[in-house]
Design an enzyme around this catalytic site. Structure first.
Site, PDB file in Angstrom:
ATOM      1  N   GLY A   1       3.756   1.148   2.578  1.00 12.15           N
ATOM      2  CA  GLY A   1       4.807   0.146   2.531  1.00 12.15           C
ATOM      3  C   GLY A   1       4.287  -1.199   2.094  1.00 12.15           C
TER       4      GLY A   1
ATOM      5  N   VAL B   1       4.393  -5.750   3.097  1.00 13.75           N
ATOM      6  CA  VAL B   1       4.714  -6.866   3.979  1.00 13.75           C
ATOM      7  C   VAL B   1       5.062  -8.058   3.115  1.00 13.75           C
ATOM      8  CG1 VAL B   1       3.831  -8.457   5.736  1.00 13.75           C
ATOM      9  CG2 VAL B   1       3.218  -6.046   5.836  1.00 13.75           C
TER      10      VAL B   1
ATOM     11  N   LYS C   1       7.964  -6.337   7.581  1.00 15.83           N
ATOM     12  CA  LYS C   1       7.141  -5.160   7.299  1.00 15.83           C
ATOM     13  C   LYS C   1       8.067  -3.998   6.962  1.00 15.83           C
ATOM     14  CE  LYS C   1       3.723  -2.234   9.718  1.00 15.83           C
ATOM     15  NZ  LYS C   1       2.874  -2.153  10.929  1.00 15.83           N
TER      16      LYS C   1
ATOM     17  N   GLY D   1       0.841  -1.182   0.000  1.00 11.24           N
ATOM     18  CA  GLY D   1       0.000   0.000   0.000  1.00 11.24           C
ATOM     19  C   GLY D   1       0.872   1.226   0.000  1.00 11.24           C
ATOM     20  N   GLY D   2       0.241   2.388   0.144  1.00 14.56           N
ATOM     21  CA  GLY D   2       0.990   3.625   0.109  1.00 14.56           C
ATOM     22  C   GLY D   2       2.012   3.747   1.220  1.00 14.56           C
TER      23      GLY D   2
ATOM     24  N   ASP E   1      -6.898   0.630  17.331  1.00 12.66           N
ATOM     25  CA  ASP E   1      -7.411   0.162  16.037  1.00 12.66           C
ATOM     26  C   ASP E   1      -7.796  -1.316  16.082  1.00 12.66           C
ATOM     27  OD1 ASP E   1      -8.241   0.739  13.461  1.00 12.66           O
ATOM     28  OD2 ASP E   1      -6.302   0.247  12.556  1.00 12.66           O
TER      29      ASP E   1
END
Length: 375
Positions: free
Chosen positions: A22, A24, A39, A19-20, A133
């Site tokens: 980084g 995994v 990661k 994704g923007g 989260d």
């Protein structure tokens, strides 16, 4: 494998997601054949000291949590070309993936998932950390039906006010209001996740942020949609005022166990953990062990922290499997929600493998020399 910087001493097997912020990857430690999850922080965010600081803080946090209910840290590495967290791998799938295929879970199975991840959350709360989260994407269900909590990318110290952060469908009223982070907010998010397991839908369904904010702050708790025996948990956990909820995850686990024992008997946990394992077994292609390319048989690696850096696999003979597919989307960092604050970042002039410590200001301690690899 992809032309970008990789952690020395590991061979990438495949990318699990990106994704923007980084990516995994599933990788194998060259010296032992142990599979790990790595990661990586994206190159764009490495230019921002605040994001680098948040990334380091996540590594320190993982290193300070000694519990089987949280995905563990092996090492944190910084170099001129990048920054990475090397983590334990869990052969499991996300709670979200299970819900997508089953729609909902019965109350006992939902209680088992909630309890395991709450035990991980309780360890964070004891360390003075608020996850901020908790949601189905951040709960992994392993092949044996146990569960773990993942992704501490936007975690914050208890009592801090780093701004509005989290996933809207699970955010407590005080999170919407920008009030200090507290364990009670995590209890709220865990209860919202529990509600979704039970009913197949989120507690509130506003079509935009404004509607969701009003519903979370003012709308009645939808406890009557849950099975009657567990309604007290929904009512308490989704209370509008934090002082009306269990004060932290440990207190919530105690209430959960009392409700479960009274409603379902002393064997409820063992019985439903077997059911969860059976559900997970129906989704074999989502388990990275189905495609992991790690060679040989090794023990699950253990981390040595607080002194010399690095880690060394044991000799138990367990096959190290891959991280759940969910890490491609889950551990990829809700950094757009991070209310990061600038902090000091040391010059990245050489590889630095770090012994993690509980979250705190400043740089990590215990750096190793240039090019240090795990032992």
């Amino acid at each position: 494998m992809n032309g970008t910087w990789t952690v020395p001493g590991y061979t990438e097997v495949r990318e699990l997601g990106s994704g923007g912020s980084g990516r995994v990857v599933l990788a194998v430690h060259d010296g032992t054949g142990t599979a790990v999850a790595v990661k990586y922080l994206s190159g764009r965010l490495r230019e921002d000291p605040a994001f680098v600081g948040e990334f380091r803080a996540e590594a320190r946090l993982l290193g300070g949590l000694r519990t089987p209910y949280v995905v563990g840290l092996y090492e944190y590495v910084e170099a001129p070309g990048g920054a990475a967290i090397v983590m334990e791998l869990v052969d499991g799938i996300s709670l979200r993936a299970l819900l997508k295929r089953s729609g909902r879970a019965d109350a006992e199975a939902a209680l088992v998932v909630l309890k395991g991840s709450l035990l991980g959350l309780a360890e964070a709360h004891r360390a003075g950390v608020v996850h901020r989260d908790y949601k189905p994407e951040n709960v992994l269900v392993a092949a044996d039906g146990s569960s773990k909590l993942v992704d501490f990318g936007i975690a914050a110290g208890r009592g801090t006010t780093p701004g509005v952060a989290g996933t809207p469908a699970y955010m407590a009223p005080e999170q919407w209001q920008g009030r200090p982070a507290s364990p009670a907010a995590d209890v709220y998010a865990a209860t919202a996740t529990f509600f979704e397991c039970l009913t197949g839908r989120k507690p509130y369904d506003g079509e935009n942020f404004a509607e969701l904010a009003v519903q979370h702050i003012e709308a009645p708790v939808p406890e009557t949609e849950a099975p009657e025996p567990v309604r007290p948990l929904i009512r308490r956990g989704l209370a509008k005022q934090p002082e009306q909820r269990p004060e932290n995850a440990e207190a919530f686990v105690a209430e959960l166990e009392g409700v479960a024992l009274a409603a379902y008997g002393p064997q409820w946990e063992e019985r439903r953990q077997r059911k969860l394992a059976a559900l997970a077994a129906l989704l074999p292609l989502l388990f990275p062990s189905a495609t992991a390319a790690a060679q040989g048989t090794t023990a699950v690696a253990s981390t040595t922290l607080g002194g010399a850096s690095g880690w060394a696999p044991g000799r138990g003979g367990l096959l190290a499997a891959g991280l759940a597919l969910v890490l491609g989307t889950v551990l990829l960092f809700t950094t757009d929600a991070i209310g990061g604050t600038p902090g000091g970042v040391s010059a990245l002039s050489a590889f630095a493998t770090t012994s993690a410590a509980p979250p705190g200001p400043g740089s990590p301690t215990g750096t190793a020399g240039p090019g240090t690899a795990p032992r």
